[in-house]
Structure formats: C-alpha cells, structure tokens
Design a protein around this motif. Structure first.
Motif, PDB file in Angstrom:
ATOM      1  N   ALA A 135       0.753  -1.139  -0.119  1.00 33.89           N
ATOM      2  CA  ALA A 135      -0.019  -0.106  -0.232  1.00 33.89           C
ATOM      3  C   ALA A 135       0.939   1.170  -0.083  1.00 33.89           C
ATOM      4  O   ALA A 135       0.526   2.403  -0.603  1.00 33.89           O
ATOM      5  N   VAL A 136       1.904   1.344   0.905  1.00 30.04           N
ATOM      6  CA  VAL A 136       2.881   2.263   1.032  1.00 30.04           C
ATOM      7  C   VAL A 136       3.635   2.609  -0.483  1.00 30.04           C
ATOM      8  O   VAL A 136       3.658   3.743  -0.807  1.00 30.04           O
ATOM      9  N   ARG A 137       3.842   1.522  -1.110  1.00 28.94           N
ATOM     10  CA  ARG A 137       4.641   1.390  -2.504  1.00 28.94           C
ATOM     11  C   ARG A 137       3.634   2.101  -3.369  1.00 28.94           C
ATOM     12  O   ARG A 137       4.147   2.931  -4.324  1.00 28.94           O
ATOM     13  N   LEU A 138       2.255   1.604  -3.363  1.00 26.23           N
ATOM     14  CA  LEU A 138       1.588   2.193  -4.152  1.00 26.23           C
ATOM     15  C   LEU A 138       1.074   3.938  -4.080  1.00 26.23           C
ATOM     16  O   LEU A 138       0.794   4.511  -5.162  1.00 26.23           O
ATOM     17  N   THR A 139       1.294   4.455  -2.889  1.00 23.22           N
ATOM     18  CA  THR A 139       1.197   5.820  -2.590  1.00 23.22           C
ATOM     19  C   THR A 139       2.225   6.653  -2.739  1.00 23.22           C
ATOM     20  O   THR A 139       2.422   7.630  -2.425  1.00 23.22           O
ATOM     21  N   VAL A 167     -14.349  11.422  11.459  1.00 26.01           N
ATOM     22  CA  VAL A 167     -13.195  11.341  12.138  1.00 26.01           C
ATOM     23  C   VAL A 167     -12.268  10.887  10.791  1.00 26.01           C
ATOM     24  O   VAL A 167     -11.095  11.465  10.580  1.00 26.01           O
ATOM     25  N   VAL A 168     -12.698  10.096   9.947  1.00 21.63           N
ATOM     26  CA  VAL A 168     -11.945   9.454   8.837  1.00 21.63           C
ATOM     27  C   VAL A 168     -11.677  10.660   8.208  1.00 21.63           C
ATOM     28  O   VAL A 168     -10.512  10.705   7.536  1.00 21.63           O
ATOM     29  N   ALA A 169     -12.349  11.557   7.707  1.00 15.62           N
ATOM     30  CA  ALA A 169     -12.142  12.917   6.721  1.00 15.62           C
ATOM     31  C   ALA A 169     -11.127  13.657   7.177  1.00 15.62           C
ATOM     32  O   ALA A 169     -10.348  14.246   6.392  1.00 15.62           O
ATOM     33  N   THR A 170     -10.680  13.473   8.778  1.00 15.86           N
ATOM     34  CA  THR A 170      -9.611  14.115   9.180  1.00 15.86           C
ATOM     35  C   THR A 170      -8.193  13.714   8.802  1.00 15.86           C
ATOM     36  O   THR A 170      -7.005  14.031   9.255  1.00 15.86           O
ATOM     37  N   MET A 171      -8.260  12.377   8.405  1.00 14.54           N
ATOM     38  CA  MET A 171      -6.786  11.916   7.873  1.00 14.54           C
ATOM     39  C   MET A 171      -6.063  12.532   7.030  1.00 14.54           C
ATOM     40  O   MET A 171      -6.662  13.529   6.286  1.00 14.54           O
ATOM     41  N   ALA A 172      -4.834  12.088   6.684  1.00 11.82           N
ATOM     42  CA  ALA A 172      -3.858  12.910   5.705  1.00 11.82           C
ATOM     43  C   ALA A 172      -4.614  12.272   4.378  1.00 11.82           C
ATOM     44  O   ALA A 172      -5.342  11.375   4.202  1.00 11.82           O
ATOM     45  N   ASP A 173      -4.053  13.277   3.299  1.00 13.26           N
ATOM     46  CA  ASP A 173      -4.250  12.851   1.886  1.00 13.26           C
ATOM     47  C   ASP A 173      -3.727  11.336   1.590  1.00 13.26           C
ATOM     48  O   ASP A 173      -2.668  11.104   2.243  1.00 13.26           O
ATOM     49  N   HIS A 191     -12.360   8.437   1.457  1.00  8.52           N
ATOM     50  CA  HIS A 191     -11.325   9.226   1.954  1.00  8.52           C
ATOM     51  C   HIS A 191     -10.191   8.690   1.899  1.00  8.52           C
ATOM     52  O   HIS A 191      -8.703   9.271   2.496  1.00  8.52           O
ATOM     53  N   ALA A 192      -9.686   7.709   1.395  1.00  6.09           N
ATOM     54  CA  ALA A 192      -8.378   6.959   1.424  1.00  6.09           C
ATOM     55  C   ALA A 192      -8.316   6.249   0.178  1.00  6.09           C
ATOM     56  O   ALA A 192      -8.989   5.989  -0.787  1.00  6.09           O
ATOM     57  N   SER A 193      -6.874   6.468  -0.339  1.00  9.47           N
ATOM     58  CA  SER A 193      -6.372   5.625  -1.501  1.00  9.47           C
ATOM     59  C   SER A 193      -6.434   4.078  -1.539  1.00  9.47           C
ATOM     60  O   SER A 193      -6.517   3.655  -2.450  1.00  9.47           O
ATOM     61  N   LEU A 225       5.590 -12.488   0.990  1.00 10.49           N
ATOM     62  CA  LEU A 225       4.205 -12.476   0.768  1.00 10.49           C
ATOM     63  C   LEU A 225       4.145 -11.114  -0.199  1.00 10.49           C
ATOM     64  O   LEU A 225       3.400 -11.175  -0.988  1.00 10.49           O
ATOM     65  N   ALA A 226       4.473 -10.041   0.339  1.00 14.58           N
ATOM     66  CA  ALA A 226       4.647  -8.824  -0.437  1.00 14.58           C
ATOM     67  C   ALA A 226       5.057  -8.923  -1.555  1.00 14.58           C
ATOM     68  O   ALA A 226       4.535  -8.246  -2.731  1.00 14.58           O
ATOM     69  N   ASP A 227       6.043  -9.356  -1.760  1.00 17.52           N
ATOM     70  CA  ASP A 227       6.966  -9.639  -2.925  1.00 17.52           C
ATOM     71  C   ASP A 227       6.054 -10.089  -4.064  1.00 17.52           C
ATOM     72  O   ASP A 227       6.204 -10.174  -5.220  1.00 17.52           O
ATOM     73  N   LEU A 228       5.209 -11.108  -3.808  1.00 16.81           N
ATOM     74  CA  LEU A 228       4.496 -11.971  -4.678  1.00 16.81           C
ATOM     75  C   LEU A 228       3.464 -10.874  -5.599  1.00 16.81           C
ATOM     76  O   LEU A 228       3.222 -11.270  -6.707  1.00 16.81           O
ATOM     77  N   VAL A 229       3.003 -10.076  -5.004  1.00 19.94           N
ATOM     78  CA  VAL A 229       2.267  -8.808  -5.717  1.00 19.94           C
ATOM     79  C   VAL A 229       3.005  -8.346  -7.329  1.00 19.94           C
ATOM     80  O   VAL A 229       2.437  -8.084  -8.139  1.00 19.94           O
ATOM     81  N   SER A 230       4.370  -8.076  -6.803  1.00 19.09           N
ATOM     82  CA  SER A 230       5.106  -7.540  -7.812  1.00 19.09           C
ATOM     83  C   SER A 230       4.352  -6.265  -8.709  1.00 19.09           C
ATOM     84  O   SER A 230       4.117  -5.389  -8.146  1.00 19.09           O
ATOM     85  N   ASP A 231       4.602  -6.574  -9.914  1.00 17.88           N
ATOM     86  CA  ASP A 231       4.124  -5.413 -11.067  1.00 17.88           C
ATOM     87  C   ASP A 231       2.533  -5.480 -11.007  1.00 17.88           C
ATOM     88  O   ASP A 231       2.273  -4.637 -11.839  1.00 17.88           O
ATOM     89  N   ASP A 232       1.789  -6.269 -10.594  1.00 22.95           N
ATOM     90  CA  ASP A 232       0.509  -6.353 -10.526  1.00 22.95           C
ATOM     91  C   ASP A 232      -0.230  -5.429  -9.680  1.00 22.95           C
ATOM     92  O   ASP A 232      -1.399  -5.519  -9.444  1.00 22.95           O
ATOM     93  N   LEU A 233       0.657  -4.618  -8.938  1.00 16.86           N
ATOM     94  CA  LEU A 233       0.234  -3.716  -7.622  1.00 16.86           C
ATOM     95  C   LEU A 233      -0.782  -2.976  -8.181  1.00 16.86           C
ATOM     96  O   LEU A 233      -0.806  -2.215  -9.233  1.00 16.86           O
ATOM     97  N   ALA A 234      -2.015  -2.955  -7.570  1.00 14.48           N
ATOM     98  CA  ALA A 234      -3.097  -1.920  -7.886  1.00 14.48           C
ATOM     99  C   ALA A 234      -3.813  -1.816  -6.440  1.00 14.48           C
ATOM    100  O   ALA A 234      -3.570  -2.174  -5.402  1.00 14.48           O
ATOM    101  N   GLY A 235      -4.804  -0.699  -6.527  1.00 14.41           N
ATOM    102  CA  GLY A 235      -5.555  -0.421  -5.281  1.00 14.41           C
ATOM    103  C   GLY A 235      -6.349  -1.643  -4.624  1.00 14.41           C
ATOM    104  O   GLY A 235      -6.445  -1.458  -3.582  1.00 14.41           O
ATOM    105  N   ASP A 236      -6.817  -2.313  -5.662  1.00 11.56           N
ATOM    106  CA  ASP A 236      -7.473  -3.451  -5.131  1.00 11.56           C
ATOM    107  C   ASP A 236      -6.871  -4.814  -5.381  1.00 11.56           C
ATOM    108  O   ASP A 236      -7.269  -5.751  -4.903  1.00 11.56           O
ATOM    109  N   TYR A 237      -5.550  -4.490  -5.336  1.00 15.59           N
ATOM    110  CA  TYR A 237      -4.578  -5.797  -5.212  1.00 15.59           C
ATOM    111  C   TYR A 237      -3.270  -5.556  -4.684  1.00 15.59           C
ATOM    112  O   TYR A 237      -2.570  -5.259  -5.368  1.00 15.59           O
TER     113      TYR A 237
END
Length: 392
Positions: free
Chosen positions: A179-183, A274-280, A302-304, A350-362
């Motif tokens: 998620a961090v890599r995506l943002t 409250v969720v709306a007060t979180m960072a961009d 409110h979230a990416s 586990l994280a590395d398996l996602v690789s280049d297919d990384l997306a907001g819903d994956y």
C-alpha cells in the motif's frame, strides 16, 4: 440429546458442511496381510521404537511428528464470539487443521483444553509436546496468550506460534508494504494509528516498529497508550515504550487527525467525520469481522487504499496467507523456534508476490494463489538457517 442436527438447522449450509466434523485420520500405508501387520505393528514396530530410543532424532524420520502441528485453544477468544468454551471452539480448530493440510500439506490435530489458567495450559501443552513438530496457539484471550506463548517458546524446542498475533501481523505488514509503495511513500514517513491493544494489535505494532515505521500510536478502550498512563498492563507498558513518539494523548479520534494509516483490530466504529480528518492518500485497514471499524464504502471516500478482514471485499487480510507457509518452512528446516526474523521474512515474501500487478484493489495475494505457501515457506526456512534455529 441426539447426535443429529436440530431440525431448524438442517437447511443451513454451514451446519450441513460441519455435520460429522471436517477431519478424518487417513493411513499413509496399507496393511493387507500378516507380513504388513508384522511390520506396521508388532513385532516390527519394536525395532523402530528401539532405534528411536537409542537415537531420539530418528523420531522425526520414522513417525509423523515432523509434519504434525497441535492447534491448541482454550476457547476464550474465538473469532468475534468471545469466551464460548472449548467445545464450541472445536469447529474453528478443525477448520484451522483443514487449512494447514489443504494449503501446506501439514497434518494438524485440534486440541481444545478445559482449562484457561496460563500455567495449566503451558503444563498441558508441554506434556503433549513429544507428539508434535509444532504448536499453533489459537483463540486464547489476552493478556494470558502472551505469557503462554512466551513460556512455551522457552520450554520447547519446536516452533510455537500464536496465529492471532503473528499471522495477523505478517499479513498486515505485507499488505502495508505494498500500500505504501502504491502511494509513493516510505515506511519511515508514516504515522500509523492502531485501534486495539489485544493480541493482534500488540503483534502488529511490534512488527511495524521492527520494520522501521515512522511513528505508531495504539489506542485501547481508554484512549491512546502513552508512557506514564495509569493502569497499563505490563504488555501495554511495553507498547508505550516503543510507540507514540509524538506523545499523543486522549481519544483515538484525536490521534487520527492527520494520520497516514489506520489499522483496525477492534470492534470500535470510527465515524466518517473522523476518517475525513486523516492525511491525503490515507491507507485504511479496517479488519474487524463481520463489521469493519470503517465500512469500505466510507473508507474509499477518504482513502487511496482500503483493506478489510472480509472475503467479500478486495484486499482481504487473511491469516491463511501466513500460517500454513510459516509452519511449512519451520517444519522443513526443523526449526526450534519461530524468530522475529522468520516472521519478517514471511511478510517480505508475501508482499513480493504482488510485484508489478500492484493496484489499489490488489495489494496482497489471494488466499488461493498457489505461489503463496512455497514462497513463504522457502523464505521462512532460509531465515531459520540464517538465525541459527534450523536443524535441517
């Protein structure tokens, strides 16, 4: 009482599936004649027993112990149902054993104990340990789950793993890495708020700190945990020492203002205001079941990146992504422990398996991705050897 389901339950597919239980013991050899009988049992078995008595390590070659895990509970913290007792916990333990076998080829035996004092559970498991290659602790209430795991790790020379803690932490850290890599941010830039200081909340917090998170605040039912807060348990005192560098106090709602990440590991609902007060570009992992702390529809406004603990939404944080591979790797290496390094290795794999297919819903693989167990097992076994706890 009758052994048949009550009439009004026979149409419920969950009860239908569970009738008679979900497990059987199946022989790995056939005995069809006297010669086979004499080898599988007396007198041939005596030669194997004598061999193990002379060389104890042979037990892992000539019995099923090296591929057998005890799934142990006292029924005190079962799913979202709470303290429902050992008998009512058995369906969950059977399900855990089924997943061990289906995903990783690991045999597992459900064991529900009619005691819930930490010392009694430790003594009971220690006495059973010669029969098993590993112990998976499950659905044991905090804070005694921490003490039980600690004592068993100290006393036993086989892997002991409390899945409610570490399975959750492994999958959460893996998903957050992506998620961090995506943002486009780094771990060291993040301010995280964790809701819940139970087994999962404590383990996730510790693993995120070990992973180099920027800052992390943990909130329980009384608000944000900080050093010097009155009434902290020893576990929460430990959390206070490694978290909340900003010195936040007060409610979780206050802590969430400007936060980059919310990780929900409790049943407490977070209002949309409250969720709306979180960072961009916020990241929300609302993992309570069946009702997430923040409903995905609200979170997406409110979230990416959004993840839950449910299978009917994308990005499910599911422990089955971790524990089969962790035990497969630990058993393959004949590890004497599951180290922090092994857990981090599992999360990275586990994280590395996602690789280049990384997306907001994956941001995390599917539980049915056939690559998961081999990748996690290999990483865990390799790290076990690097950490000096492997015997193979």
């Amino acid at each position: 009482m009758t052994n048949q389901p009550r009439s009004h339950l026979t149409d419920d597919p969950a009860f239908v599936l569970h009738e008679g239980g979900k497990l059987n013991v199946v022989s790995s050899v056939d005995v069809n004649d006297n010669e086979g009988l004499s080898l599988a049992y007396t007198p041939g078995v005596a030669r194997v027993c004598s061999g193990i008595a002379e060389t104890p390590d042979l037990v892992d070659t000539y019995t099923w112990r090296s591929n057998l895990v005890a799934v142990v509970t006292d029924g005190s913290a079962v799913l979202g149902l709470g303290d429902i007792g050992p008998e009512a916990a058995l369906p969950v333990m059977e399900g855990k054993a089924l997943l061990f076998n289906q995903f990783a080829g690991v045999n597992a035996v459900p064991i529900a104990l009619s005691c819930n004092e930490a010392d009694a559970i430790v003594e009971t498991v220690e006495r059973m340990a010669p029969s098993f290659g590993g112990v998976n602790l499950e659905d044991i209430a905090a804070p005694r789950c921490f003490d039980i795991e600690r004592q068993l790790r100290e006393r036993l020379d086989i892997p002991v793993f409390h899945d409610d803690q570490h399975g959750t932490a492994i999958v959460t850290v893996a998903a957050l890495r992506n998620a961090v890599r995506l943002t486009g941010r780094g771990f060291d830039e993040l301010r995280v708020v964790v809701s819940g200081a139970g087994a999962a909340g404590v383990a996730v917090t510790k693993m995120l700190v070990d992973s180099g998170i920027g800052d992390i605040a943990v909130a329980d039912s009384k608000g944000v945990i900080y050093e010097g807060r009155e009434g902290l348990t020893p576990i929460k005192e430990d959390i206070a020492q490694i978290s909340n560098k900003a010195g936040l106090r007060g409610s979780i709602e206050t802590a969430l203002e400007g936060a980059d990440v919310f990780i929900g590991l409790s049943a407490g609902e977070i209002p949309e205001s409250v969720v709306a007060t979180m960072a961009d570009d916020a990241i929300i992992f609302a993992m309570a079941n069946p009702n997430p702390e923040v409903h995905p529809e609200v979170a997406h406004r409110h979230a990416s990146v959004v993840a839950t603990g449910r299978s009917d939404f994308p990005n499910q944080i599911n422990n089955v992504l971790a524990f089969p591979g962790v035990f497969r790797g630990a058993l393959d290496a004949r590890a004497t422990d599951v180290t922090e390094g092994m857990k981090l290795a599992a999360a990275t794999a586990l994280a590395d398996l996602v690789s280049d297919d990384l997306a907001g819903d994956y941001i995390i693989p599917s539980t049915f991705d056939s690559r998961v167990v081999p990748a996690v097992a290999a990483a865990v076994a390799q790290q076990a050897r690097a950490d000096g706890v492997a015997r193979a």
